[in-house]
Design an enzyme around this catalytic site. Structure first.
Site, PDB file in Angstrom:
ATOM      1  N   TYR A 163     -75.982  84.007  56.681  1.00  0.00           N
ATOM      2  CA  TYR A 163     -74.847  84.822  56.246  1.00  0.00           C
ATOM      3  C   TYR A 163     -73.807  84.818  57.368  1.00  0.00           C
ATOM      4  O   TYR A 163     -74.143  84.975  58.548  1.00  0.00           O
ATOM      5  CB  TYR A 163     -75.280  86.267  55.969  1.00  0.00           C
ATOM      6  CG  TYR A 163     -74.096  87.161  55.664  1.00  0.00           C
ATOM      7  CD1 TYR A 163     -73.691  87.367  54.351  1.00  0.00           C
ATOM      8  CD2 TYR A 163     -73.357  87.756  56.693  1.00  0.00           C
ATOM      9  CE1 TYR A 163     -72.584  88.154  54.062  1.00  0.00           C
ATOM     10  CE2 TYR A 163     -72.239  88.529  56.407  1.00  0.00           C
ATOM     11  CZ  TYR A 163     -71.865  88.727  55.090  1.00  0.00           C
ATOM     12  OH  TYR A 163     -70.759  89.483  54.820  1.00  0.00           O
TER      13      TYR A 163
ATOM     14  N   GLU B  88     -65.784  85.460  53.935  1.00  0.00           N
ATOM     15  CA  GLU B  88     -67.244  85.568  53.844  1.00  0.00           C
ATOM     16  C   GLU B  88     -67.835  84.260  53.336  1.00  0.00           C
ATOM     17  O   GLU B  88     -67.346  83.700  52.355  1.00  0.00           O
ATOM     18  CB  GLU B  88     -67.633  86.712  52.904  1.00  0.00           C
ATOM     19  CG  GLU B  88     -69.135  86.982  52.886  1.00  0.00           C
ATOM     20  CD  GLU B  88     -69.517  88.070  51.885  1.00  0.00           C
ATOM     21  OE1 GLU B  88     -69.264  87.894  50.673  1.00  0.00           O
ATOM     22  OE2 GLU B  88     -70.064  89.094  52.319  1.00  0.00           O
TER      23      GLU B  88
END
Ligand code: GDP
Ligand code: MN
Length: 398
Positions: A109, A200
């Protein structure tokens, strides 16, 4: 402003952040042609909507069989996808991203955003890619790495090494260290140059053949800087936005649609919040937040009126103006003009206070319009609630 994954990946490619070979597709025929050209061992067909959670909702299809690609495209196009981020109404799929599939060895992530406490850009990373960061933060907070970047000096090599070692990359795949740190620098450049507020990548993957690839991409931009970036503005997809909110931005109004039935028109964000509170206190629910701005004119008021009247949930209108910079008699003129243009059948309560309030009230009373005029906020709120009925429970359930 938000953009689609395929657009985020176009930006990533421009800034040297590695992405799979892919293309935006709008028809099954185009899907067939592109799959033929791509000629990959694995194909990924991804619904493009401004919401995450597509994987779990059936919006991401993977196949090794090229012949299946047009069928998967047909299945997704036009479908309404309901994910945990879309709300129960879901979002209609109008475009796809079809790309070469990657063999995944490890999902990471990574995101970059503006930290509200320090005001600095902040990288957030985790070895638990594919999962939502909120979930990781709640259950395994030790797995969330944070690396703030001093904007005065920009991204430095040590920032990259902190994150790389924090993620345990040397143990996972040492050859990925260099490309990872280069990618972080590129992402930082994209973030600053395009005035993004959030980037992101979830998941950022290490592939089975040891490459680093952004498999998903989300970018949000600071609306106040959009005027500097024609290329970003061109990526806006109005299908993904609330129509009344689009009309509001066109008229420079701050409008957020809500679920209640009292339409509010207020000058100043603080007063707008107080107005919503007082409506709830009086036993009903606001249909919206609408700030016509400190320098509201006749025109903005008329535009605000048109927007409120287009919302079918609205059963009554509450105009609450404090005349500071704006003068109340101008607002009164705005209301009167707008009332001439559109046929207002709903009850309207206007509360005017401050500069030229007396004159404004007089204009309204003499206009022949069916409006209730008030000076006191609490009295005005009770009046509009009485005129529309206490709908609190029902509105909240709707
Ligand atoms: P989201 O669910 O909306 O966040 O969509 P993502 O783009 O993150 O895709 C969801 C999941 O699909 C990812 O977490 C991956 O596990 C999987 N996925 C996406 N692309 C590929 C790919 O190229 N190969 C493989 N094996 N899985 C993929
Ligand atoms: Mn994702």
């Amino acid at each position: 402003m938000n953009i689609h994954e395929f657009q985020a990946k176009q930006l990533f490619a421009q800034f040297g952040v590695p992405v799979p070979n892919g293309k935006e597709i709008k028809t099954p025929l185009a899907a067939e042609k592109w799959a033929e050209k791509l000629n990959a061992p694995v194909y990924v067909v991804k619904a493009q909507i401004h919401a995450g959670g597509r994987g779990k909702a059936g919006g991401v299809k993977i196949t090794k069989n090229r012949a299946e690609v047009p069928g998967l495209a047909r299945e997704l196009l036009g479908k309404t996808l309901v994910t945990h981020q879309t709300g129960p109404k879901g979002r209609k799929v109008r475009r796809l991203l079809i790309e070469e599939g990657a063999g995944i060895a490890k999902e990471l992530y990574l995101s970059l955003l503006v930290d509200r406490d320090s005001g600095w850009p902040l990288f957030i990373a985790s070895t638990e890619g594919g999962m939502e960061i909120e979930e990781i933060a709640a259950h395994q907070p030790e797995k969330v790495l944070r690396e703030p970047i001093d904007p005065a000096v920009g991204f430095q090599g040590y920032n990259g090494r902190n994150l790389a070692f924090g993620l345990g990359l040397p143990g996972l795949e040492p050859t990925i260290m260099g490309p990872f740190i280069t990618m972080l620098g590129n992402l930082y450049r994209l973030f600053m140059e395009k005035h993004a507020s959030m980037v992101e990548i979830n998941p950022l993957v290490i592939t089975t053949d040891k490459r680093l690839v952004a498999l998903d991409g989300k970018v949000s931009f600071d609306d106040n800087a959009l005027f500097k970036h024609a290329d970003v503005q061109a990526m806006r997809d109005l299908h993904e936005e609330e129509p009344l909110e689009i009309e509001a931005t066109t008229n420079n109004l701050n409008y957020v649609k809500l679920d209640g039935n009292i339409g509010c028109m207020v000058n100043g964000a603080g007063l707008a919040m107080a107005t919503m509170d007082v409506i709830k206190l009086a036993g009903s629910e606001p249909a919206n937040f609408l700030d016509v701005g400190g320098g509201a004119t006749k025109e903005t008021v008329a535009a605000g009126f048109r927007i409120l009247l287009k919302d079918r949930n609205v059963k009554g209108i509450f105009i609450n103006i404090f005349g500071g910079i704006v003068r109340c008699e101008r607002i009164a003129h705005g209301v009167i003009d707008a009332a001439k243009e559109v046929d207002i059948k709903l009850p309207v309560v206007v509360r005017l206070q401050g500069t030229n309030a007396e004159e404004g009230r007089k204009l309204l009373l003499e206009s022949g319009l069916k409006v209730d005029v008030a000076t006191d906020l609490w009295e005005a709120a009770q009046k509009i609630v009485a005129l529309t009925g206490k709908k609190r429970k029902k509105a909240a359930a709707a």
